[in-house]
Design a protein around this motif. Structure first.
Motif, PDB file in Angstrom:
ATOM      1  N   ALA A 168       0.836  -1.197   0.000  1.00 32.48           N
ATOM      2  CA  ALA A 168       0.000   0.000   0.000  1.00 32.48           C
ATOM      3  C   ALA A 168       0.872   1.248   0.000  1.00 32.48           C
ATOM      4  CB  ALA A 168      -0.920   0.006   1.219  1.00 32.48           C
ATOM      5  N   GLY A 169       0.435   2.252  -0.737  1.00 35.83           N
ATOM      6  CA  GLY A 169       1.153   3.510  -0.803  1.00 35.83           C
ATOM      7  C   GLY A 169       0.199   4.675  -0.994  1.00 35.83           C
ATOM      8  N   ARG A 170       0.646   5.868  -0.661  1.00 38.30           N
ATOM      9  CA  ARG A 170      -0.211   7.048  -0.734  1.00 38.30           C
ATOM     10  C   ARG A 170      -0.461   7.533  -2.154  1.00 38.30           C
ATOM     11  NH1 ARG A 170      -3.482   8.583   3.527  1.00 38.30           N
ATOM     12  NH2 ARG A 170      -2.334   8.567   5.489  1.00 38.30           N
ATOM     13  N   ASP A 171       0.478   7.286  -3.047  1.00 40.95           N
ATOM     14  CA  ASP A 171       0.417   7.860  -4.387  1.00 40.95           C
ATOM     15  C   ASP A 171       0.199   6.775  -5.443  1.00 40.95           C
ATOM     16  OD1 ASP A 171       2.719   9.998  -6.316  1.00 40.95           O
ATOM     17  OD2 ASP A 171       0.668   9.296  -6.713  1.00 40.95           O
ATOM     18  N   TYR A 172      -0.968   6.789  -6.072  1.00 42.96           N
ATOM     19  CA  TYR A 172      -1.244   5.803  -7.126  1.00 42.96           C
ATOM     20  C   TYR A 172      -0.230   5.930  -8.267  1.00 42.96           C
ATOM     21  CZ  TYR A 172      -3.445   3.481 -11.056  1.00 42.96           C
ATOM     22  OH  TYR A 172      -3.686   2.673 -12.132  1.00 42.96           O
ATOM     23  N   GLY A 173       0.253   7.131  -8.490  1.00 45.79           N
ATOM     24  CA  GLY A 173       1.185   7.343  -9.593  1.00 45.79           C
ATOM     25  C   GLY A 173       2.484   6.556  -9.476  1.00 45.79           C
ATOM     26  N   THR A 174       2.856   6.196  -8.264  1.00 46.69           N
ATOM     27  CA  THR A 174       4.079   5.413  -8.069  1.00 46.69           C
ATOM     28  C   THR A 174       3.779   4.017  -7.543  1.00 46.69           C
ATOM     29  OG1 THR A 174       4.341   6.412  -5.876  1.00 46.69           O
ATOM     30  CG2 THR A 174       5.535   7.434  -7.699  1.00 46.69           C
ATOM     31  N   ALA A 175       2.528   3.595  -7.644  1.00 48.95           N
ATOM     32  CA  ALA A 175       2.133   2.301  -7.066  1.00 48.95           C
ATOM     33  C   ALA A 175       2.683   1.108  -7.832  1.00 48.95           C
ATOM     34  CB  ALA A 175       0.617   2.210  -6.987  1.00 48.95           C
ATOM     35  N   ARG A 176       3.236   1.318  -9.007  1.00 50.77           N
ATOM     36  CA  ARG A 176       3.822   0.206  -9.753  1.00 50.77           C
ATOM     37  C   ARG A 176       5.302   0.042  -9.423  1.00 50.77           C
ATOM     38  NH1 ARG A 176       1.929   0.456 -14.840  1.00 50.77           N
ATOM     39  NH2 ARG A 176       3.486  -0.979 -15.637  1.00 50.77           N
ATOM     40  N   TYR A 177       5.802   0.866  -8.527  1.00 47.60           N
ATOM     41  CA  TYR A 177       7.216   0.787  -8.148  1.00 47.60           C
ATOM     42  C   TYR A 177       7.333   0.444  -6.666  1.00 47.60           C
ATOM     43  CZ  TYR A 177       7.465   3.428 -12.468  1.00 47.60           C
ATOM     44  OH  TYR A 177       7.312   3.835 -13.763  1.00 47.60           O
ATOM     45  N   SER A 178       8.266  -0.448  -6.349  1.00 50.01           N
ATOM     46  CA  SER A 178       8.434  -0.857  -4.953  1.00 50.01           C
ATOM     47  C   SER A 178       8.729   0.343  -4.050  1.00 50.01           C
ATOM     48  CB  SER A 178       9.573  -1.870  -4.843  1.00 50.01           C
ATOM     49  OG  SER A 178       9.235  -3.068  -5.508  1.00 50.01           O
ATOM     50  N   TYR A 179       9.513   1.300  -4.560  1.00 48.03           N
ATOM     51  CA  TYR A 179       9.885   2.443  -3.722  1.00 48.03           C
ATOM     52  C   TYR A 179       8.695   3.330  -3.399  1.00 48.03           C
ATOM     53  CZ  TYR A 179       9.809   5.396  -7.951  1.00 48.03           C
ATOM     54  OH  TYR A 179       9.431   6.068  -9.080  1.00 48.03           O
ATOM     55  N   GLY A 180       7.619   3.176  -4.167  1.00 47.02           N
ATOM     56  CA  GLY A 180       6.438   4.002  -3.945  1.00 47.02           C
ATOM     57  C   GLY A 180       5.484   3.472  -2.899  1.00 47.02           C
ATOM     58  N   MET A 181       5.802   2.296  -2.366  1.00 47.65           N
ATOM     59  CA  MET A 181       4.895   1.644  -1.429  1.00 47.65           C
ATOM     60  C   MET A 181       5.418   1.772  -0.016  1.00 47.65           C
ATOM     61  SD  MET A 181       2.974   1.015  -3.800  1.00 47.65           S
ATOM     62  CE  MET A 181       1.623  -0.038  -3.366  1.00 47.65           C
ATOM     63  N   ASP A 182       4.510   2.068   0.908  1.00 51.21           N
ATOM     64  CA  ASP A 182       4.894   2.305   2.294  1.00 51.21           C
ATOM     65  C   ASP A 182       4.736   1.081   3.193  1.00 51.21           C
ATOM     66  OD1 ASP A 182       3.172   5.323   1.698  1.00 51.21           O
ATOM     67  OD2 ASP A 182       5.346   5.123   1.837  1.00 51.21           O
ATOM     68  N   TYR A 183       3.808   0.217   2.849  1.00 55.32           N
ATOM     69  CA  TYR A 183       3.521  -0.945   3.685  1.00 55.32           C
ATOM     70  C   TYR A 183       3.473  -2.194   2.822  1.00 55.32           C
ATOM     71  CZ  TYR A 183       1.995   2.765   6.808  1.00 55.32           C
ATOM     72  OH  TYR A 183       1.941   3.903   7.572  1.00 55.32           O
ATOM     73  N   TRP A 184       4.011  -3.266   3.350  1.00 55.21           N
ATOM     74  CA  TRP A 184       4.063  -4.552   2.639  1.00 55.21           C
ATOM     75  C   TRP A 184       3.505  -5.650   3.516  1.00 55.21           C
ATOM     76  CZ3 TRP A 184       5.923  -5.244  -2.347  1.00 55.21           C
ATOM     77  CH2 TRP A 184       6.529  -4.119  -2.930  1.00 55.21           C
ATOM     78  N   GLY A 185       2.804  -6.572   2.863  1.00 60.40           N
ATOM     79  CA  GLY A 185       2.361  -7.756   3.560  1.00 60.40           C
ATOM     80  C   GLY A 185       3.307  -8.909   3.303  1.00 60.40           C
ATOM     81  N   GLU A 186       3.153  -9.970   4.042  1.00 60.43           N
ATOM     82  CA  GLU A 186       3.904 -11.183   3.754  1.00 60.43           C
ATOM     83  C   GLU A 186       3.332 -11.807   2.485  1.00 60.43           C
ATOM     84  OE1 GLU A 186       5.003 -12.360   8.372  1.00 60.43           O
ATOM     85  OE2 GLU A 186       4.050 -13.805   7.060  1.00 60.43           O
ATOM     86  N   GLY A 187       4.155 -12.499   1.772  1.00 67.00           N
ATOM     87  CA  GLY A 187       3.739 -13.046   0.497  1.00 67.00           C
ATOM     88  C   GLY A 187       2.918 -14.310   0.609  1.00 67.00           C
ATOM     89  N   THR A 188       2.294 -14.638  -0.501  1.00 70.93           N
ATOM     90  CA  THR A 188       1.572 -15.897  -0.619  1.00 70.93           C
ATOM     91  C   THR A 188       2.067 -16.602  -1.882  1.00 70.93           C
ATOM     92  OG1 THR A 188      -0.638 -16.935  -0.672  1.00 70.93           O
ATOM     93  CG2 THR A 188      -0.398 -14.848  -1.845  1.00 70.93           C
ATOM     94  N   GLN A 189       2.343 -17.899  -1.757  1.00 69.64           N
ATOM     95  CA  GLN A 189       2.951 -18.648  -2.863  1.00 69.64           C
ATOM     96  C   GLN A 189       1.897 -19.077  -3.876  1.00 69.64           C
ATOM     97  OE1 GLN A 189       6.378 -19.677  -3.431  1.00 69.64           O
ATOM     98  NE2 GLN A 189       5.472 -20.233  -5.416  1.00 69.64           N
ATOM     99  N   VAL A 190       2.173 -18.821  -5.127  1.00 63.73           N
ATOM    100  CA  VAL A 190       1.349 -19.305  -6.234  1.00 63.73           C
ATOM    101  C   VAL A 190       2.228 -20.196  -7.100  1.00 63.73           C
ATOM    102  CG1 VAL A 190       0.102 -18.674  -8.336  1.00 63.73           C
ATOM    103  CG2 VAL A 190      -0.194 -17.322  -6.246  1.00 63.73           C
ATOM    104  N   THR A 191       1.790 -21.425  -7.299  1.00 59.76           N
ATOM    105  CA  THR A 191       2.529 -22.374  -8.127  1.00 59.76           C
ATOM    106  C   THR A 191       1.612 -22.889  -9.222  1.00 59.76           C
ATOM    107  OG1 THR A 191       3.881 -23.043  -6.239  1.00 59.76           O
ATOM    108  CG2 THR A 191       3.882 -24.485  -8.161  1.00 59.76           C
TER     109      THR A 191
END
Length: 123
Positions: A97-120
């Motif tokens: 999640a991040g405040r700015d949609y304009g940078t939401a496709r970049y990791s640096y633009g995101m402020d909060y991260w969840g743990e991942g979920t595996q897709v196989t």
């Protein structure tokens, strides 16, 4: 904001999965949300993003037409519907999640991260 991704699993090629990203915090509806993925041995990359209202979305070219991102702010949840899955979609999927949609496709633009979920995806 705390995020928790779920819904991953093992699926055959051509199948579907729906990932969920559940958030805590009253301000979730003011954040853009993105999905990213990291295949084994590769870097993390952008998959899809959605604006805080849900009115604007964007996708990586590799998933366009197959994946759909949506959100339900009443439930503090963002979804990633994945159809026509391919073996190359195999990865750990993360929501952020991040405040700015304009940078939401970049990791640096995101402020909060969840743990991942595996897709196989098996061939």
């Amino acid at each position: 904001v705390q995020l928790q991704a779920s819904g991953g699993g093992l699926v055959q090629a051509g199948g579907s999965l729906r990932l969920s990203c559940a958030a805590s915090g009253r301000t979730f509806s003011s954040y853009a949300v993105g999905w990213f993925r990291q295949p084994p041995g590769k870097e993390r990359s952008f998959v899809a993003a959605i604006s805080y209202s849900g009115g604007t979305t964007s996708y990586a070219d590799s998933v366009k037409g197959r994946f759909t991102i949506s959100r339900d702010n009443g439930k503090n949840t963002v979804y990633l519907q994945m159809n026509s899955l391919k073996p190359e979609d195999t990865a750990v999927y993360y929501c952020a999640a991040g405040r700015d949609y304009g940078t939401a496709r970049y990791s640096y633009g995101m402020d909060y991260w969840g743990e991942g979920t595996q897709v196989t995806v098996s061939s």
